[in-house]
Design a protein around this motif. Structure first.
Motif, PDB file in Angstrom:
ATOM      1  N   GLY A  91      70.828  30.629  62.325  1.00 31.04           N
ATOM      2  CA  GLY A  91      69.396  30.967  62.058  1.00 31.04           C
ATOM      3  C   GLY A  91      69.208  30.767  62.772  1.00 31.04           C
ATOM      4  O   GLY A  91      67.700  32.405  63.506  1.00 31.04           O
ATOM      5  N   GLY A  92      69.052  30.011  64.060  1.00 31.00           N
ATOM      6  CA  GLY A  92      67.978  29.655  65.422  1.00 31.00           C
ATOM      7  C   GLY A  92      68.615  30.826  66.239  1.00 31.00           C
ATOM      8  O   GLY A  92      68.083  31.495  66.875  1.00 31.00           O
ATOM      9  N   ALA A  93      69.796  30.869  65.879  1.00 32.04           N
ATOM     10  CA  ALA A  93      70.647  31.687  67.447  1.00 32.04           C
ATOM     11  C   ALA A  93      70.362  32.981  67.566  1.00 32.04           C
ATOM     12  O   ALA A  93      69.811  34.044  67.974  1.00 32.04           O
ATOM     13  CB  ALA A  93      72.075  31.455  67.285  1.00 32.04           C
ATOM     14  N   VAL A  94      70.602  33.788  65.722  1.00 30.33           N
ATOM     15  CA  VAL A  94      70.389  35.640  65.499  1.00 30.33           C
ATOM     16  C   VAL A  94      68.174  35.304  66.146  1.00 30.33           C
ATOM     17  O   VAL A  94      67.700  36.459  66.032  1.00 30.33           O
ATOM     18  CB  VAL A  94      70.579  35.501  64.362  1.00 30.33           C
ATOM     19  N   ALA A  95      67.590  34.633  65.322  1.00 30.22           N
ATOM     20  CA  ALA A  95      66.019  35.051  65.712  1.00 30.22           C
ATOM     21  C   ALA A  95      66.063  34.993  66.820  1.00 30.22           C
ATOM     22  O   ALA A  95      64.784  35.944  67.050  1.00 30.22           O
ATOM     23  CB  ALA A  95      65.609  33.776  64.843  1.00 30.22           C
ATOM     24  N   THR A  96      66.279  34.261  67.895  1.00 31.58           N
ATOM     25  CA  THR A  96      66.089  34.431  69.243  1.00 31.58           C
ATOM     26  C   THR A  96      66.497  35.408  69.632  1.00 31.58           C
ATOM     27  O   THR A  96      66.211  36.159  70.128  1.00 31.58           O
ATOM     28  CB  THR A  96      66.897  33.362  69.754  1.00 31.58           C
ATOM     29  N   ALA A  97      67.600  35.567  69.077  1.00 35.16           N
ATOM     30  CA  ALA A  97      68.443  37.157  69.881  1.00 35.16           C
ATOM     31  C   ALA A  97      68.034  38.496  69.749  1.00 35.16           C
ATOM     32  O   ALA A  97      67.392  39.294  70.153  1.00 35.16           O
ATOM     33  CB  ALA A  97      70.013  36.978  69.167  1.00 35.16           C
ATOM     34  N   ALA A  98      67.288  38.428  68.104  1.00 37.92           N
ATOM     35  CA  ALA A  98      66.001  39.222  67.513  1.00 37.92           C
ATOM     36  C   ALA A  98      65.221  39.097  68.391  1.00 37.92           C
ATOM     37  O   ALA A  98      64.557  40.472  68.701  1.00 37.92           O
ATOM     38  CB  ALA A  98      65.911  39.602  66.454  1.00 37.92           C
ATOM     39  N   GLU A  99      64.568  38.150  69.069  1.00 36.69           N
ATOM     40  CA  GLU A  99      63.556  38.131  69.822  1.00 36.69           C
ATOM     41  C   GLU A  99      63.677  39.066  70.849  1.00 36.69           C
ATOM     42  O   GLU A  99      62.667  39.211  72.056  1.00 36.69           O
ATOM     43  CB  GLU A  99      62.293  36.427  69.503  1.00 36.69           C
ATOM     44  N   PHE A 100      64.326  38.249  72.029  1.00 39.67           N
ATOM     45  CA  PHE A 100      64.537  38.830  73.274  1.00 39.67           C
ATOM     46  C   PHE A 100      65.254  40.321  73.192  1.00 39.67           C
ATOM     47  O   PHE A 100      64.261  40.941  73.884  1.00 39.67           O
ATOM     48  CB  PHE A 100      66.270  38.026  73.625  1.00 39.67           C
ATOM     49  N   LEU A 101      65.436  41.177  71.677  1.00 38.21           N
ATOM     50  CA  LEU A 101      65.910  42.325  72.381  1.00 38.21           C
ATOM     51  C   LEU A 101      64.804  43.180  71.796  1.00 38.21           C
ATOM     52  O   LEU A 101      64.204  43.993  72.430  1.00 38.21           O
ATOM     53  CB  LEU A 101      66.863  42.691  70.616  1.00 38.21           C
ATOM     54  N   ASN A 102      63.988  42.875  71.040  1.00 34.85           N
ATOM     55  CA  ASN A 102      62.437  43.332  71.011  1.00 34.85           C
ATOM     56  C   ASN A 102      61.750  43.322  72.229  1.00 34.85           C
ATOM     57  O   ASN A 102      60.654  44.423  72.714  1.00 34.85           O
ATOM     58  CB  ASN A 102      61.479  42.154  69.754  1.00 34.85           C
ATOM     59  N   TYR A 103      62.101  42.528  73.417  1.00 33.92           N
ATOM     60  CA  TYR A 103      61.118  42.691  74.368  1.00 33.92           C
ATOM     61  C   TYR A 103      61.940  43.716  75.219  1.00 33.92           C
ATOM     62  O   TYR A 103      61.205  43.938  76.418  1.00 33.92           O
ATOM     63  CB  TYR A 103      61.512  40.913  75.390  1.00 33.92           C
ATOM     64  N   LEU A 104      63.147  44.153  75.600  1.00 33.12           N
ATOM     65  CA  LEU A 104      63.467  44.981  75.960  1.00 33.12           C
ATOM     66  C   LEU A 104      63.018  46.512  75.396  1.00 33.12           C
ATOM     67  O   LEU A 104      63.346  47.448  76.196  1.00 33.12           O
ATOM     68  CB  LEU A 104      65.245  45.376  75.870  1.00 33.12           C
ATOM     69  N   THR A 105      62.705  46.425  74.495  1.00 27.06           N
ATOM     70  CA  THR A 105      62.218  47.633  74.214  1.00 27.06           C
ATOM     71  C   THR A 105      61.033  47.675  74.163  1.00 27.06           C
ATOM     72  O   THR A 105      60.240  46.899  74.038  1.00 27.06           O
ATOM     73  CB  THR A 105      62.623  48.080  72.476  1.00 27.06           C
ATOM     74  N   ASN A 127      59.676  30.315  69.007  1.00 31.86           N
ATOM     75  CA  ASN A 127      58.571  30.706  67.684  1.00 31.86           C
ATOM     76  C   ASN A 127      59.476  30.534  66.798  1.00 31.86           C
ATOM     77  O   ASN A 127      60.119  30.473  65.484  1.00 31.86           O
ATOM     78  CB  ASN A 127      57.212  31.038  67.288  1.00 31.86           C
ATOM     79  N   ALA A 128      60.662  31.992  67.217  1.00 32.61           N
ATOM     80  CA  ALA A 128      61.245  32.700  66.787  1.00 32.61           C
ATOM     81  C   ALA A 128      62.436  31.705  65.954  1.00 32.61           C
ATOM     82  O   ALA A 128      63.734  31.656  65.244  1.00 32.61           O
ATOM     83  CB  ALA A 128      62.227  33.888  66.937  1.00 32.61           C
ATOM     84  N   MET A 129      63.173  31.185  67.215  1.00 29.58           N
ATOM     85  CA  MET A 129      63.806  29.712  67.265  1.00 29.58           C
ATOM     86  C   MET A 129      63.797  29.147  66.491  1.00 29.58           C
ATOM     87  O   MET A 129      64.584  28.918  65.452  1.00 29.58           O
ATOM     88  CB  MET A 129      63.997  29.467  68.313  1.00 29.58           C
ATOM     89  N   LEU A 130      62.176  28.223  66.438  1.00 32.62           N
ATOM     90  CA  LEU A 130      62.571  27.269  65.375  1.00 32.62           C
ATOM     91  C   LEU A 130      62.392  27.778  64.071  1.00 32.62           C
ATOM     92  O   LEU A 130      62.655  26.877  62.710  1.00 32.62           O
ATOM     93  CB  LEU A 130      61.064  26.141  66.057  1.00 32.62           C
ATOM     94  N   GLY A 131      61.517  29.399  64.281  1.00 35.91           N
ATOM     95  CA  GLY A 131      61.991  29.597  62.778  1.00 35.91           C
ATOM     96  C   GLY A 131      62.937  29.658  61.789  1.00 35.91           C
ATOM     97  O   GLY A 131      63.417  29.579  60.614  1.00 35.91           O
ATOM     98  N   GLY A 132      63.939  30.986  62.687  1.00 35.33           N
ATOM     99  CA  GLY A 132      65.044  30.859  62.372  1.00 35.33           C
ATOM    100  C   GLY A 132      66.358  29.392  62.103  1.00 35.33           C
ATOM    101  O   GLY A 132      67.081  29.887  61.192  1.00 35.33           O
ATOM    102  N   ALA A 133      65.847  28.860  63.276  1.00 41.56           N
ATOM    103  CA  ALA A 133      66.790  27.448  62.392  1.00 41.56           C
ATOM    104  C   ALA A 133      66.263  26.463  61.010  1.00 41.56           C
ATOM    105  O   ALA A 133      67.468  26.176  60.126  1.00 41.56           O
ATOM    106  CB  ALA A 133      66.040  26.412  63.634  1.00 41.56           C
ATOM    107  N   LEU A 134      64.496  26.391  60.861  1.00 43.54           N
ATOM    108  CA  LEU A 134      64.557  26.189  59.718  1.00 43.54           C
ATOM    109  C   LEU A 134      64.793  26.966  58.446  1.00 43.54           C
ATOM    110  O   LEU A 134      65.496  26.387  57.293  1.00 43.54           O
ATOM    111  CB  LEU A 134      62.933  25.864  59.827  1.00 43.54           C
ATOM    112  N   THR A 135      64.709  27.764  58.415  1.00 40.43           N
ATOM    113  CA  THR A 135      64.845  29.134  57.454  1.00 40.43           C
ATOM    114  C   THR A 135      66.873  28.976  57.512  1.00 40.43           C
ATOM    115  O   THR A 135      67.074  28.454  56.405  1.00 40.43           O
ATOM    116  CB  THR A 135      65.010  30.432  57.844  1.00 40.43           C
ATOM    117  N   GLY A 136      67.194  29.136  57.967  1.00 41.16           N
ATOM    118  CA  GLY A 136      68.451  28.572  58.162  1.00 41.16           C
ATOM    119  C   GLY A 136      69.167  27.507  57.397  1.00 41.16           C
ATOM    120  O   GLY A 136      69.743  27.223  56.565  1.00 41.16           O
ATOM    121  N   ALA A 137      68.950  26.510  58.095  1.00 41.85           N
ATOM    122  CA  ALA A 137      69.076  24.939  57.298  1.00 41.85           C
ATOM    123  C   ALA A 137      68.406  25.049  55.632  1.00 41.85           C
ATOM    124  O   ALA A 137      68.793  23.864  55.252  1.00 41.85           O
ATOM    125  CB  ALA A 137      67.984  23.823  57.963  1.00 41.85           C
TER     126      ALA A 137
END
Length: 146
Positions: free
Chosen positions: A132-146, A102-112
């Motif tokens: 946008g998709g890459a940044v949102a996905t990375a942020a989501e994965f970082l949230n999983y780490l904490t 969801n983060a990946m798709l939301g980021g990609a759509l927002t970037g576009a």
């Protein structure tokens, strides 16, 4: 050999404002706009405060310029965040699941969308969607780490 270590947590003050718009989509979108818009405006103010302090003089013109910059940056980044949060929530509702996609798709759509709104060419829109998709996905994965 002697060893030393440091353990602890760093936390700051947490301010949470909730505005009930009567719809979860609108609630999340407005929340994203306000939070990120405030961060962007604060960053603009800090940047201009540095330059004013460096020059050692304050004028009404500089303060007006800073206020306009704060409003512009806050509105721009707040709108981007609102679009992203709204799109991510929409994708989650459509897919019926909550995960990193969801983060990946939301980021990609927002970037576009943001790129297309600034009248960029097709290649730039595609690059911004990927970013946008890459940044949102990375942020989501970082949230999983904490």
């Amino acid at each position: 050999m002697p060893r030393s270590s440091f353990a602890g947590t760093l936390s700051g003050p947490k301010v949470d404002v909730f505005i009930d718009m009567g719809n979860p989509f609108l609630n999340l979108t407005v929340d994203g706009f306000l939070k990120i818009g405030t961060v962007a405006a604060t960053r603009a103010a800090a940047e201009d405060a540095y330059y004013i302090a460096r020059k050692g003089s304050v004028s009404t013109h500089k303060l007006e310029h800073t206020l306009k910059k704060m409003c512009k940056e806050g509105a721009y980044w707040g709108a981007v965040a609102g679009v992203y949060v709204g799109l991510e929530y929409g994708v989650e509702r459509i897919r019926g699941t909550r995960d990193w996609k969801n983060a990946m798709l939301g980021g990609a759509l927002t970037g576009a969308l943001v790129s297309a709104a600034t009248k960029n060419n097709r290649d730039k829109v595609l690059i911004d969607a990927i970013s946008g998709g890459a940044v949102a996905t990375a942020a989501e994965f970082l949230n999983y780490l904490t």
